[in-house]
Design a protein around this motif. Structure first.
Motif, PDB file in Angstrom:
ATOM      1  N   ALA A 277      34.862  46.665  31.110  1.00 47.20           N
ATOM      2  CA  ALA A 277      34.722  47.138  32.505  1.00 47.20           C
ATOM      3  C   ALA A 277      34.302  48.521  32.621  1.00 47.20           C
ATOM      4  O   ALA A 277      33.305  48.993  33.361  1.00 47.20           O
ATOM      5  CB  ALA A 277      35.848  46.760  33.434  1.00 47.20           C
TER       6      ALA A 277
ATOM      7  N   ASP B 108      34.249  41.984  39.591  1.00 44.57           N
ATOM      8  CA  ASP B 108      35.479  42.496  39.803  1.00 44.57           C
ATOM      9  C   ASP B 108      36.549  41.296  39.931  1.00 44.57           C
ATOM     10  O   ASP B 108      37.617  41.474  39.450  1.00 44.57           O
ATOM     11  CB  ASP B 108      35.452  43.466  41.058  1.00 44.57           C
TER      12      ASP B 108
ATOM     13  N   TRP C  37      37.100  39.678  36.727  1.00 43.66           N
ATOM     14  CA  TRP C  37      37.730  40.763  35.935  1.00 43.66           C
ATOM     15  C   TRP C  37      39.167  40.588  36.349  1.00 43.66           C
ATOM     16  O   TRP C  37      40.086  40.414  35.270  1.00 43.66           O
ATOM     17  CB  TRP C  37      37.261  42.095  36.073  1.00 43.66           C
TER      18      TRP C  37
ATOM     19  N   THR D 194      39.885  46.080  43.242  1.00 40.20           N
ATOM     20  CA  THR D 194      40.132  44.734  43.821  1.00 40.20           C
ATOM     21  C   THR D 194      41.307  44.491  43.108  1.00 40.20           C
ATOM     22  O   THR D 194      42.212  43.503  43.719  1.00 40.20           O
ATOM     23  CB  THR D 194      39.142  43.927  42.888  1.00 40.20           C
TER      24      THR D 194
ATOM     25  N   ASP E 193      35.528  49.759  40.652  1.00 41.69           N
ATOM     26  CA  ASP E 193      35.484  48.418  41.386  1.00 41.69           C
ATOM     27  C   ASP E 193      36.794  47.380  41.056  1.00 41.69           C
ATOM     28  O   ASP E 193      37.325  46.673  41.809  1.00 41.69           O
ATOM     29  CB  ASP E 193      34.046  47.566  41.395  1.00 41.69           C
ATOM     30  N   CYS E 194      36.989  47.207  39.562  1.00 45.13           N
ATOM     31  CA  CYS E 194      37.869  46.168  39.271  1.00 45.13           C
ATOM     32  C   CYS E 194      39.202  46.780  39.725  1.00 45.13           C
ATOM     33  O   CYS E 194      39.832  45.924  39.986  1.00 45.13           O
ATOM     34  CB  CYS E 194      37.569  46.047  37.730  1.00 45.13           C
TER      35      CYS E 194
ATOM     36  N   GLN F 276      31.867  49.019  35.820  1.00 40.33           N
ATOM     37  CA  GLN F 276      32.596  48.222  37.048  1.00 40.33           C
ATOM     38  C   GLN F 276      34.036  48.716  37.111  1.00 40.33           C
ATOM     39  O   GLN F 276      34.545  47.963  37.909  1.00 40.33           O
ATOM     40  CB  GLN F 276      32.433  46.906  36.552  1.00 40.33           C
TER      41      GLN F 276
END
Length: 129
Positions: free
Chosen positions: A103, A77, A80, A115, A111-112, A108
């Motif tokens: 992603a 994350d 990214w 973040t 979560d990315c 993901q």
């Protein structure tokens, strides 16, 4: 960024407000509502707004190299987010879209995005600092 629909800007503001309050469930909920209403493209636009918030006003886009110490050791994350913000800073929409798609494919994206919201808040706090 000002040519985005008002709803996109409002959604980005809601994400930032929730992130500032430390309410990760509300951040996720806002992104979920955006996806329900406007699809993945809508979530991408909100994420692009968050990247714009991190870069700030008055910074010309294009040919930037951003320094992210320790990025190679960071989690998916964080890497990214660094790449997504770099894509924004360089006005590289194709890379931003590719990162978003990757992603999603990697499972993901939530979560990315969380973040990214946290990073935007940290940047705002640092500037106010």
């Amino acid at each position: 960024m000002t040519d985005l629909p008002r709803q996109t800007l409002d959604d980005a503001a809601a994400v930032l407000s929730s992130a500032l309050a430390g309410d990760s469930d509300a951040v996720v909920g806002t992104f979920d509502a955006v996806v329900d209403r406007a699809g993945v493209a809508g979530a991408y636009e909100v994420a692009w707004c968050l990247a714009a918030t991190m870069i700030g006003d008055g910074v010309p886009q294009g040919a930037w190299t951003l320094d992210f110490p320790g990025i190679d050791e960071a989690g998916y994350d964080a890497r990214w987010v660094a790449r997504f913000v770099s894509a924004y800073a360089n006005a590289d929409i194709d890379t931003g879209e590719a990162l978003f798609g990757a992603a999603i494919a990697d499972g993901q994206l939530p979560d990315c995005l969380l973040t990214l919201a946290g990073s935007a808040v940290a940047t705002l706090r640092h500037r106010a600092g």
